[in-house]
Write a protein that holds these residues in place. Structure first.
Motif, PDB file in Angstrom:
ATOM      1  N   GLY A   1      16.801 -60.081 -25.440  1.00 26.11           N
ATOM      2  CA  GLY A   1      17.819 -59.320 -26.154  1.00 26.11           C
ATOM      3  C   GLY A   1      17.451 -57.901 -26.501  1.00 26.11           C
ATOM      4  N   ALA A   2      16.403 -57.353 -25.889  1.00 26.80           N
ATOM      5  CA  ALA A   2      15.994 -55.980 -26.183  1.00 26.80           C
ATOM      6  C   ALA A   2      17.051 -54.987 -25.701  1.00 26.80           C
ATOM      7  N   ASP A   3      17.116 -53.858 -26.382  1.00 25.82           N
ATOM      8  CA  ASP A   3      18.070 -52.805 -26.033  1.00 25.82           C
ATOM      9  C   ASP A   3      17.523 -51.854 -24.979  1.00 25.82           C
ATOM     10  N   PHE A   4      16.220 -51.635 -25.001  1.00 23.71           N
ATOM     11  CA  PHE A   4      15.551 -50.704 -24.088  1.00 23.71           C
ATOM     12  C   PHE A   4      14.283 -51.345 -23.543  1.00 23.71           C
ATOM     13  N   VAL A   5      13.899 -50.931 -22.350  1.00 24.40           N
ATOM     14  CA  VAL A   5      12.537 -51.103 -21.863  1.00 24.40           C
ATOM     15  C   VAL A   5      11.917 -49.709 -21.788  1.00 24.40           C
ATOM     16  N   LYS A   6      10.645 -49.635 -22.126  1.00 30.88           N
ATOM     17  CA  LYS A   6       9.969 -48.340 -22.293  1.00 30.88           C
ATOM     18  C   LYS A   6       8.631 -48.382 -21.576  1.00 30.88           C
ATOM     19  N   THR A   7       8.254 -47.269 -20.983  1.00 29.81           N
ATOM     20  CA  THR A   7       7.071 -47.257 -20.127  1.00 29.81           C
ATOM     21  C   THR A   7       5.756 -47.409 -20.882  1.00 29.81           C
ATOM     22  N   SER A   8       5.537 -46.586 -21.915  1.00 26.19           N
ATOM     23  CA  SER A   8       4.165 -46.387 -22.380  1.00 26.19           C
ATOM     24  C   SER A   8       4.089 -46.027 -23.855  1.00 26.19           C
ATOM     25  N   THR A   9       2.880 -46.208 -24.405  1.00 26.04           N
ATOM     26  CA  THR A   9       2.596 -45.725 -25.761  1.00 26.04           C
ATOM     27  C   THR A   9       2.157 -44.273 -25.756  1.00 26.04           C
ATOM     28  N   GLY A  10       1.596 -43.816 -24.640  1.00 27.68           N
ATOM     29  CA  GLY A  10       0.980 -42.495 -24.589  1.00 27.68           C
ATOM     30  C   GLY A  10      -0.478 -42.517 -24.985  1.00 27.68           C
ATOM     31  N   PHE A  11      -1.017 -43.709 -25.274  1.00 28.48           N
ATOM     32  CA  PHE A  11      -2.400 -43.825 -25.726  1.00 28.48           C
ATOM     33  C   PHE A  11      -3.272 -44.620 -24.763  1.00 28.48           C
ATOM     34  N   ALA A  12      -2.780 -44.888 -23.544  1.00 25.44           N
ATOM     35  CA  ALA A  12      -3.520 -45.752 -22.618  1.00 25.44           C
ATOM     36  C   ALA A  12      -4.099 -45.006 -21.428  1.00 25.44           C
TER      37      ALA A  12
ATOM     38  N   VAL B   1      20.931 -52.726 -20.521  1.00 24.96           N
ATOM     39  CA  VAL B   1      19.585 -52.417 -21.007  1.00 24.96           C
ATOM     40  C   VAL B   1      19.222 -51.010 -20.554  1.00 24.96           C
ATOM     41  N   GLN B   2      18.796 -50.186 -21.507  1.00 23.16           N
ATOM     42  CA  GLN B   2      18.471 -48.796 -21.199  1.00 23.16           C
ATOM     43  C   GLN B   2      16.970 -48.628 -20.963  1.00 23.16           C
ATOM     44  N   VAL B   3      16.602 -47.488 -20.396  1.00 23.64           N
ATOM     45  CA  VAL B   3      15.209 -47.210 -20.039  1.00 23.64           C
ATOM     46  C   VAL B   3      14.741 -45.959 -20.756  1.00 23.64           C
ATOM     47  N   LYS B   4      13.551 -46.046 -21.339  1.00 23.15           N
ATOM     48  CA  LYS B   4      12.929 -44.904 -22.015  1.00 23.15           C
ATOM     49  C   LYS B   4      11.617 -44.560 -21.320  1.00 23.15           C
ATOM     50  N   ALA B   5      11.450 -43.295 -20.962  1.00 20.74           N
ATOM     51  CA  ALA B   5      10.192 -42.789 -20.414  1.00 20.74           C
ATOM     52  C   ALA B   5       9.394 -42.156 -21.540  1.00 20.74           C
ATOM     53  N   SER B   6       8.132 -42.502 -21.631  1.00 21.06           N
ATOM     54  CA  SER B   6       7.278 -41.963 -22.682  1.00 21.06           C
ATOM     55  C   SER B   6       5.856 -41.838 -22.157  1.00 21.06           C
ATOM     56  N   GLY B   7       5.184 -40.775 -22.577  1.00 18.04           N
ATOM     57  CA  GLY B   7       3.831 -40.526 -22.105  1.00 18.04           C
ATOM     58  C   GLY B   7       3.840 -39.543 -20.954  1.00 18.04           C
ATOM     59  N   GLY B   8       3.400 -38.317 -21.209  1.00 16.02           N
ATOM     60  CA  GLY B   8       3.341 -37.309 -20.158  1.00 16.02           C
ATOM     61  C   GLY B   8       4.622 -36.543 -19.934  1.00 16.02           C
TER      62      GLY B   8
ATOM     63  N   VAL C   1       9.618 -45.838 -13.556  1.00 15.21           N
ATOM     64  CA  VAL C   1      10.940 -45.737 -14.175  1.00 15.21           C
ATOM     65  C   VAL C   1      12.017 -46.246 -13.222  1.00 15.21           C
ATOM     66  N   THR C   2      11.919 -45.874 -11.952  1.00 13.31           N
ATOM     67  CA  THR C   2      12.886 -46.337 -10.963  1.00 13.31           C
ATOM     68  C   THR C   2      12.861 -47.854 -10.843  1.00 13.31           C
ATOM     69  N   LEU C   3      11.659 -48.420 -10.840  1.00 13.97           N
ATOM     70  CA  LEU C   3      11.515 -49.876 -10.767  1.00 13.97           C
ATOM     71  C   LEU C   3      12.113 -50.545 -11.995  1.00 13.97           C
ATOM     72  N   MET C   4      11.859 -49.988 -13.167  1.00 10.07           N
ATOM     73  CA  MET C   4      12.394 -50.564 -14.398  1.00 10.07           C
ATOM     74  C   MET C   4      13.916 -50.503 -14.426  1.00 10.07           C
ATOM     75  N   ARG C   5      14.472 -49.371 -13.999  1.00  5.92           N
ATOM     76  CA  ARG C   5      15.931 -49.234 -13.992  1.00  5.92           C
ATOM     77  C   ARG C   5      16.560 -50.271 -13.053  1.00  5.92           C
ATOM     78  N   ALA C   6      15.882 -50.552 -11.947  1.00  2.84           N
ATOM     79  CA  ALA C   6      16.409 -51.508 -10.977  1.00  2.84           C
ATOM     80  C   ALA C   6      16.196 -52.956 -11.405  1.00  2.84           C
ATOM     81  N   SER C   7      15.364 -53.176 -12.413  1.00  2.00           N
ATOM     82  CA  SER C   7      14.970 -54.539 -12.776  1.00  2.00           C
ATOM     83  C   SER C   7      15.649 -55.058 -14.032  1.00  2.00           C
ATOM     84  N   VAL C   8      16.537 -54.256 -14.629  1.00  2.00           N
ATOM     85  CA  VAL C   8      17.329 -54.705 -15.780  1.00  2.00           C
ATOM     86  C   VAL C   8      18.792 -54.430 -15.507  1.00  2.00           C
ATOM     87  N   GLY C   9      19.651 -55.133 -16.220  1.00  2.00           N
ATOM     88  CA  GLY C   9      21.078 -54.913 -16.068  1.00  2.00           C
ATOM     89  C   GLY C   9      21.523 -53.618 -16.711  1.00  2.00           C
ATOM     90  N   PRO C  10      22.768 -53.232 -16.498  1.00  2.00           N
ATOM     91  CA  PRO C  10      23.261 -51.942 -16.991  1.00  2.00           C
ATOM     92  C   PRO C  10      23.300 -51.833 -18.508  1.00  2.00           C
TER      93      PRO C  10
END
Length: 237
Positions: free
Chosen positions: A151-162, A182-189, A171-180
């Protein structure tokens, strides 16, 4: 696709998470968030009440992190963190999934951990941080499916601390792996306008960055230059 400065600002969660930041450092970052009118700040849990007070009336939302940065705290602890964060005034929650469990193949446990946070959050937005630098593509896909099922609203890449942040392939893989839904957040870099735009074009709807002023300053300068030459509409780039 073209984006105005306001379009990009509306996707930014301004990160204020480094452990060494003093209160003066935090205040300077909160003021940057307010000045550039970003969507939200993502602050350390202990900074939530202060951030809510300082940003009152600015329109900038206050979010925080749960189980940060490793995701290895117990589910009960994550749920307790959620309750405290909401009581303190946070309105969005970025939780780290249990990376070791995911890599061990403990899918049911990972899903239950995320679901417990989602249920504790109620109507508040929950973003699940994967730490993609540690994961294979198959593990990223599995994390996407477990997060969506929980039931998450977003999937997110990173903490920025790893030691590794968001990448376009991830990001492309994540967008393709969830339904419309669920949103995608890019973080780190995410530190430049070109990078921000590339992630937005790849399907992200939120960006986690501590470089908001740099990114939005670039956008403003480009728009101002275009307006000065009359080359294009100065509202977007």
């Amino acid at each position: 696709m073209s984006y105005s400065e306001a379009d990009i600002a509306a996707t930014i969660d301004h990160a204020i998470l480094k452990p060494e930041l003093t209160r003066a450092d935090v205040d300077a970052e909160l003021d940057i968030a307010a000045e550039w009118k970003v969507f939200s700040v993502c602050v350390r849990p202990s900074d939530i009440p202060h951030a809510v007070e300082r940003l009152a009336g600015t329109g900038v939302a206050v979010g925080t992190v749960i189980g940060f940065p490793h995701g290895t705290t117990s589910t009960a602890t994550k749920v307790a963190e959620v309750h405290q964060a909401l009581a303190d005034g946070a309105v969005e929650l970025d939780m780290v999934l249990n990376i070791g469990w995911l890599r061990s193949g403990f899918g049911a446990e990972v899903e239950a951990d995320i679901r417990a946070v989602v249920e504790a959050a109620g109507d508040h937005i929950v973003k699940v941080i994967f730490e993609t630098a540690y994961l294979t593509d198959d593990e990223i896909v599995r994390a996407c499916r477990l997060s969506e099922a929980a039931g998450a609203d977003f999937v997110k890449t990173s903490t920025g601390f790893a030691g590794g942040g968001a990448t376009l392939p991830h990001v492309t893989l994540m967008r393709a792996s969830v339904g419309p839904e669920v949103q995608v957040k890019a973080s780190g870099g995410v530190r430049s306008l070109d990078t921000a735009v590339a992630f937005l074009d790849a399907g992200c709807t939120r960006l986690g960055t501590s470089a908001s002023a740099t990114i939005l300053g670039e956008a403003r300068a480009i728009a101002a230059g275009a307006a000065a030459t009359g080359a294009v509409d100065d509202s977007s780039y």
